[in-house]
Design a protein around this motif. Structure first.
Motif, short mmCIF file in Angstrom:
data_model
loop_
_atom_site.label_atom_id
_atom_site.label_comp_id
_atom_site.label_asym_id
_atom_site.label_seq_id
_atom_site.Cartn_x
_atom_site.Cartn_y
_atom_site.Cartn_z
N TYR A 60 -6.62 0.13 -7.05
CA TYR A 60 -5.84 1.32 -7.36
C TYR A 60 -4.60 0.92 -8.14
N LEU A 61 -3.86 1.91 -8.65
CA LEU A 61 -2.73 1.63 -9.53
C LEU A 61 -1.45 2.29 -9.02
N ASP A 62 -0.35 2.02 -9.73
CA ASP A 62 0.93 2.62 -9.38
C ASP A 62 0.82 4.14 -9.41
N GLY A 63 1.53 4.79 -8.49
CA GLY A 63 1.44 6.23 -8.36
C GLY A 63 0.52 6.65 -7.23
N TRP A 64 -0.26 5.70 -6.71
CA TRP A 64 -1.13 5.94 -5.55
C TRP A 64 -0.67 5.03 -4.42
N THR A 65 -0.62 5.56 -3.20
CA THR A 65 -0.20 4.78 -2.04
C THR A 65 -1.18 4.95 -0.90
N ILE A 66 -1.28 3.93 -0.06
CA ILE A 66 -2.09 4.01 1.16
C ILE A 66 -1.31 4.82 2.18
N SER A 67 -1.76 6.04 2.48
CA SER A 67 -1.04 6.94 3.38
C SER A 67 -1.57 6.88 4.81
N GLN A 68 -2.78 6.35 5.00
CA GLN A 68 -3.33 6.27 6.36
C GLN A 68 -4.31 5.12 6.47
N GLU A 69 -4.23 4.38 7.54
CA GLU A 69 -5.20 3.32 7.86
C GLU A 69 -5.52 3.43 9.34
N GLU A 70 -6.80 3.45 9.67
CA GLU A 70 -7.21 3.51 11.08
C GLU A 70 -8.53 2.77 11.25
N VAL A 71 -8.54 1.84 12.22
CA VAL A 71 -9.76 1.09 12.53
C VAL A 71 -10.02 1.21 14.02
N THR A 72 -11.23 1.62 14.38
CA THR A 72 -11.63 1.70 15.78
C THR A 72 -12.94 0.95 15.96
N GLN A 73 -13.46 0.97 17.17
CA GLN A 73 -14.75 0.34 17.43
C GLN A 73 -15.88 1.08 16.75
N ASN A 74 -15.67 2.34 16.42
CA ASN A 74 -16.74 3.14 15.84
C ASN A 74 -16.55 3.46 14.36
N GLY A 75 -15.56 2.84 13.71
CA GLY A 75 -15.42 3.11 12.29
C GLY A 75 -14.05 2.82 11.74
N GLU A 76 -13.83 3.30 10.52
CA GLU A 76 -12.59 3.01 9.81
C GLU A 76 -12.31 4.15 8.82
N THR A 77 -11.02 4.47 8.67
CA THR A 77 -10.59 5.47 7.71
C THR A 77 -9.40 4.93 6.92
N VAL A 78 -9.46 5.04 5.60
CA VAL A 78 -8.36 4.65 4.72
C VAL A 78 -8.17 5.79 3.72
N ILE A 79 -6.93 6.29 3.60
CA ILE A 79 -6.65 7.39 2.68
C ILE A 79 -5.63 6.94 1.65
N LEU A 80 -5.99 7.12 0.40
CA LEU A 80 -5.14 6.82 -0.75
C LEU A 80 -4.65 8.16 -1.31
N THR A 81 -3.33 8.29 -1.59
CA THR A 81 -2.75 9.58 -1.98
C THR A 81 -1.84 9.42 -3.18
#
Length: 377
Positions: free
Chosen positions: A210-231
């Motif tokens: 990704y490039l400037d102007g986008w940031t990682i707004s959420q990171e979550e890792v559990t035993q059943n999966g993972e979520t990463v949100i770029l905003t």
């Protein structure tokens, strides 16, 4: 000769090419029409009516246009063929027939190569119209000195070619971003998923750039999966989702029991993602992957409607197998679920916006980011 009196009628054929512009900036139009049949119109001088000839087949856009830097306003170019008939070369009529190309709107040059393949941002109306006008032609004013040239009629006919062009559905934002160079920047950062490392299991590590102007707004890792949100600053999101803990075909999350959407899925770019082995299972049969656009074209309320109602609905983007192209008329789940694929767990990488629309600059950036999605190890 009429009753022994000689009458002399002189005919003259003239070509008149004109241009007219009411605009700011540099803009040009030219007419280029190709047809397999003769086209035109019939004028009846008795009733002053015009009938256009409709048997025509055009195989060109008909109007070529270009702009330098920025243009706003309107412009036209016309080519008229005049048949001038005069009695004794003094008094008569000038009947002119031809075509007129017209363009109006607001357009500016943009470094964004993804805008309709033209490198322009904005909105413009284009048309080619038949043109017919008659004028009283007097070289020697033997009747009245005011009768040097008087309009007799000017007929307006429907365009036989017209087009409404916009750089995107959100073209006002394209104009705002056209003077920036953000859309030409290379991707600056790389994110690596962490599901395998956090849970200390063997599972592929995915990556995307990704490039400037986008940031990682959420990171979550559990035993059943993972979520990463770029905003980005407008609230456009690109979400990586890994949903585990379920078997293939058993994913049910947030599905509507009453509303159903019809979605057109089309390829917009290639993807770097290449499926292979996961924990001993071969997923190469998923085939080649793409960056796809999902456009909602129909809405159905299952309690009230018997068929889809056509809509110009929301747009989203996702990384999907190319085999998913086509019409999906059973869309009931959120996009991260509906546009997921099975990879020993449900994987999705989806871009969405708050209003379901994107500027051309946002489209180019998110397509680059989605295209970069891949397996690192």
């Amino acid at each position: 000769m009429i009753s022994g009196i000689p009458f002399v009628v002189t005919n003259e054929l003239l070509l008149d090419i004109k241009g007219n512009a009411k605009m700011e900036g540099a803009f040009g139009t030219s007419i280029g029409l190709e047809s397999e049949n003769t086209s035109g119109f019939l004028y009846n001088s008795k009733n002053n009516k015009v009938d256009d000839i409709t048997k025509k087949e055009y195989f060109s856009n008909g109007l070529e246009w270009s702009t330098e830097a920025k243009m706003s306003g309107e412009s036209s170019a016309s080519a008229l063929l005049h048949i001038v008939s005069k009695l004794y070369d003094c008094t008569g009529t000038d009947i002119a027939v031809g075509i007129s190309g017209e363009a109006n709107g607001e357009v500016c040059f943009s470094p964004n190569e993804s805008i309709d393949g033209l490198n322009y941002a904005g909105s413009i109306e284009l048309a080619i119209k038949p043109k017919l006008q008659g004028t009283l032609a007097v070289s020697v004013p033997v009747i009245d000195k005011k009768l040097i040239e008087q309009p007799l009629f000017r007929i307006s006919l429907k365009p036989f070619w017209e087009k409404h062009w916009t750089s995107s559905e959100n073209w006002e934002l394209d104009l705002e971003n056209a003077d920036t160079t953000e859309n030409t920047e290379e991707l600056d950062y790389t994110y690596h998923t962490k599901f395998g490392d956090v849970n200390m299991i063997t599972y592929p590590q995915f990556a995307f750039d990704y490039l400037d102007g986008w940031t990682i707004s959420q990171e979550e890792v559990t035993q059943n999966g993972e979520t990463v949100i770029l905003t980005n600053e407008r609230g456009v999101t690109i979400t990586f989702s890994h949903i585990g803990g379920v078997a293939e075909g058993e994913l049910e999350l947030g599905g509507s029991t009453t509303d159903m959407r019809r979605v057109n899925i089309s390829k917009v770019a290639d993807s770097k993602f290449t499926p292979s082995y996961v924990q001993g299972s071969d997923y190469s049969n998923l085939g080649k992957f793409m960056v796809a656009q999902q456009k909602v074209t129909g809405q159905l309320d299952m309690l009230l409607d018997s068929d889809f109602k056509d809509v110009d609905g929301a747009i989203s983007y996702a990384v999907l197998p190319e085999s998913r192209q086509g019409i999906d008329d059973d869309v009931r789940h959120p996009n991260i679920v509906q546009f997921a694929f099975w990879y020993s767990g449900y994987i999705s990488f989806v871009a969405e916006s708050p209003n379901g629309q994107f500027s051309a600059n946002e489209e180019q950036e998110l397509i680059k980011i989605l295209s970069s999605f891949r397996v690192e190890s």
